[in-house]
Design an enzyme around this catalytic site. Sequence first.
Site, short mmCIF file in Angstrom:
data_model
loop_
_atom_site.label_atom_id
_atom_site.label_comp_id
_atom_site.label_asym_id
_atom_site.label_seq_id
_atom_site.Cartn_x
_atom_site.Cartn_y
_atom_site.Cartn_z
N LYS A 47 0.84 -1.20 0.00
CA LYS A 47 0.00 0.00 0.00
C LYS A 47 0.87 1.25 0.00
O LYS A 47 0.66 2.17 -0.79
CB LYS A 47 -0.90 -0.03 1.24
N GLY A 100 -7.85 -7.81 4.17
CA GLY A 100 -8.72 -8.01 5.33
C GLY A 100 -8.04 -8.59 6.54
O GLY A 100 -8.66 -8.81 7.57
N TYR A 128 9.57 -35.29 -19.85
CA TYR A 128 8.13 -35.04 -19.80
C TYR A 128 7.59 -35.19 -18.39
O TYR A 128 8.23 -35.81 -17.53
CB TYR A 128 7.36 -35.97 -20.75
N ARG A 178 -3.56 -1.36 -6.47
CA ARG A 178 -2.76 -2.60 -6.41
C ARG A 178 -3.21 -3.49 -7.55
O ARG A 178 -4.29 -3.29 -8.11
CB ARG A 178 -2.94 -3.31 -5.06
N HIS A 227 -15.91 -8.95 1.58
CA HIS A 227 -14.86 -9.87 2.01
C HIS A 227 -15.05 -11.23 1.36
O HIS A 227 -14.12 -11.81 0.79
CB HIS A 227 -14.90 -9.99 3.54
N SER A 278 10.34 -43.76 -15.76
CA SER A 278 9.27 -42.84 -15.36
C SER A 278 9.19 -42.87 -13.84
O SER A 278 9.00 -43.93 -13.24
CB SER A 278 7.94 -43.28 -15.98
N ARG A 296 -3.39 2.79 8.61
CA ARG A 296 -3.66 1.50 7.95
C ARG A 296 -2.41 0.67 7.87
O ARG A 296 -1.32 1.19 7.66
CB ARG A 296 -4.11 1.71 6.50
N CYS A 307 5.33 -39.65 -13.50
CA CYS A 307 3.90 -39.91 -13.64
C CYS A 307 3.19 -39.97 -12.30
O CYS A 307 2.03 -40.33 -12.21
CB CYS A 307 3.66 -41.18 -14.44
N MET A 319 -5.28 -7.38 8.19
CA MET A 319 -4.75 -6.43 9.17
C MET A 319 -5.78 -5.33 9.38
O MET A 319 -6.86 -5.37 8.82
CB MET A 319 -3.44 -5.85 8.64
#
Length: 885
Positions: free
Chosen positions: A25, A105, A859, A346, A462, A772, A96, A839, A107
């Site tokens: 902020k 939300g 892969y 922001r 919120h 694999s 703030r 995998c 703080m």
Amino acid sequence: MKHIRQFGGGTAEGRASDKALLGGKGANLAEMAAIGLPVPPGFTITTEVCRHVIAHGVGHYPDGLEAEVGEALRRVEQLTQTTFGDGHQPLLVSVRSGAPASMPGMMDTILNLGLNDETVAALAARSGNAAFAWDCYRRFVAMYGEVVMGVVAPSEHEDLAFDRIFDDVKRRHRAHRDQDLSEAALREAVGLFKAEILRATGTTFPDDVRTQLWGAIGAVFASWNNPRADYYRKLNGISSTIGTAVNVQAMVFGNLGDDCATGVAFTRNPATGDSELYGEFLTNAQGEDVVAGVRTPEPIAALAAKLPAAHAELVRLAKVLEDHFRDMQDLEFTIQRGQLFMLQTRGGKRTGRAMVKVAVDLVREGKLTPREAVLRIDPAKLDEVLHPTIDPKARPPAVAKGLPASPGAAIGRIVFTATAAAEWAQRGETVILVRTDTSPEDIHGMKAASGILTSRGGMTSHAAVVARGMGKCCVTSCTSLRVDAPKKTAAIVGGGQERRLKEGDTITLDGSTGEVFLGPAPLVPARLGEEIGTLMEWVDSFRRLKIRTNADTPSDARTARSFGAEGIGLCRTEHMFFQPERILAVREMILASDETGRRAALAIILPMQRGDFAELFRVMDGLPVTIRLLDPPLHEFLPHTAAEIDEVAAALGKPAAAITAKVAELTEANPMLGHRGCRLAITFPEIYEIQARAIGEAAAEVAAEGVAVHPEIMIPLVMVPEELRRLRELVARTFEAALGGANIPYTIGTMIELPRACVVADQIAVHADFFSFGTNDLTQTTYGLSRDDAGRFLPAYLEAGVLPSDPFAVLDPEGVGALIELAVRGGRATKPGLKVGICGEHGGDPSSVGFCHRAGLDYVSCSPFRVPIARVAAARAALADGRKE
Ligand code: PEP
Ligand code: MG
């Protein structure tokens, strides 16, 4: 050393890049001031001070801070021609928090600081509006009482005392809306609030403005360590040591009258990504009213009619900010007597769909390069874009409608508290959290729920903001919903009827339309927009890793191909055995007393498996198909109920008691470390022999249809090279015989899923065309943690921070990863071109995909819905290390 940085009034002692020091902020306030935007003057106390407080204790500040704050306040006083605590021209400030990482939300914020019985009179006189002055005062006393002095709600079900008192004042003064209250009523509220503070805390509300200021600064620093901030940091992997900054800023007022307003806006629609200014405002209100859901705000478009000049200026500044930051912005603004002030900007939180559209559109608008766009994509968030929605052809009638706060569909059983949501989810229930509105205390329940429904609050409440961030379906402001949390009931009223709901009832939410349905609604798979195709083209041009899929059925294989899978990396053949018409033959095979009996049962299974493989080859149409031979412990297939035992006994012509005895004989104490994987074929070679024959015959059949086939046969759970040597020989011989002369290229490889196999990988590679990594078993055996049981205590490990993440979900780079690297080195030392993939479940986890890229794998293979996520993660990993090869 300087502990604060000033901004506004022509000064900017920082930039957006100073987030670590000034918090998000504070850094962006400085940036806005630096580029000449209208920002009320103020200053930021740096995160270094917070770290000092963390180290030395609450209230212990570095030397010189007090003097610096005094000096900075004087600058604000001069710029605003007011004086802090003055009985004629008082300065009011907001205090703030603002951490380097966004913690919405989490703080605390205090507005209108600097008011007392004397300054409120001065504010009333200066503004010519006594009700306004007392409205500010009652807000300040309540916020201060809650945040600084620690007045809390008596329980999760009950409102804060200030809300109760305020509702009571409104009722007695017959005011429907907050802004209808007279000065006298507001005075009464302030008196009652102060009495409540004294009653609840034993301390008097402080009149001295400097005491107020330092109390607020101290509370913001202390709130860094409050439980909900702590929980949010854990959830989002934010370090607990970075600290927060504190922003002290001159107040501007959106509650001075109808030519004043306050609001929040996104420069693009955060749900869809459409390029339009999107947001909400309230006239004659203060900031917290918009997000707190106290009054339902109006859409930003309505501002054009009410305050056209301020609206035009907002549109202009929104564009300036978006162009400047080259990203969608989330803005907070206040209009004081027609004049616009920016209070925050922001990067805007957005849905997965909006994330993709905004990134692609910004490239098309020439603001980003494709490379930057791909780096802006959070792969995990793509999940939402791929989520199912309610089937439009079988859509049931909705019983209620709210705002479409966060898209996707969710079906679940309703619960009324965050605690219940967490408990039910822990038991394996899918739940929908139903609340009047949510607050930061509800985060754990929101995380546990599959959807969130609230009766109040807007698109930026919120509930809406947090759900969107979590990628969770959410409907807010469902005004026909009445929630009675203590009684665990709710009602939907409207059209002359009332439908009652109780805890445990199932409902469906459509977060894209805001509709609510009773019971479960039919869902259909997601439709991907045009932008995702463009994004994926860029993604594919950057990545080096190939992305395959784990698929056992033609339908999974088709889904995966539609998501861009480049082959099957794991077909678990045993999944085909569980179909009802097959399981009896499988049981006959397992329970047969000799090879002849086993072969007879396998003869029934052979044509079925051949058909399965042929279909997979057709769907994959020339792409590689890795078929793993039988792997699980045999007991998984055993008959358990009396009826199942009788069925097998009849088929085998044996007494039920003999089958029961055989079942007991096959039971193992540690099946995951028992007779499974290739060990089955060392003891019963005919099992792999029949499977290899089915693969060969299927390949020949499909090749004869003119379809290219590319089988890769994979042998699981190899611990010593000799297992693979023998089984390779058996499989190759059988497979080639089954081809009947057809010329089909094929390979035979192994899973690497035991630590020993990693260590002797150079020897195993002699007999393998590919490796694999089965990282599910490799994690299980490396940690000595049972895949099946660890879930009972791993949450406690995560909670206590003993483990950073669940190693079955996020590949452990230091332990399991080191073994993988060892095996890759060993395997390629023997065969330089050895193809290597993964995998296990980790193949679909973005950070694990990053590891696989860095470890030089060829892969990753993951479940079909995670294929796009893996593609993006692979591209980001390639871009991050700056090399494709
Ligand atoms: C593994 O162990 O990672 C693997 C892919 O095999 P399975 O999960 O079937 O044991
Ligand atoms: Mg395995």
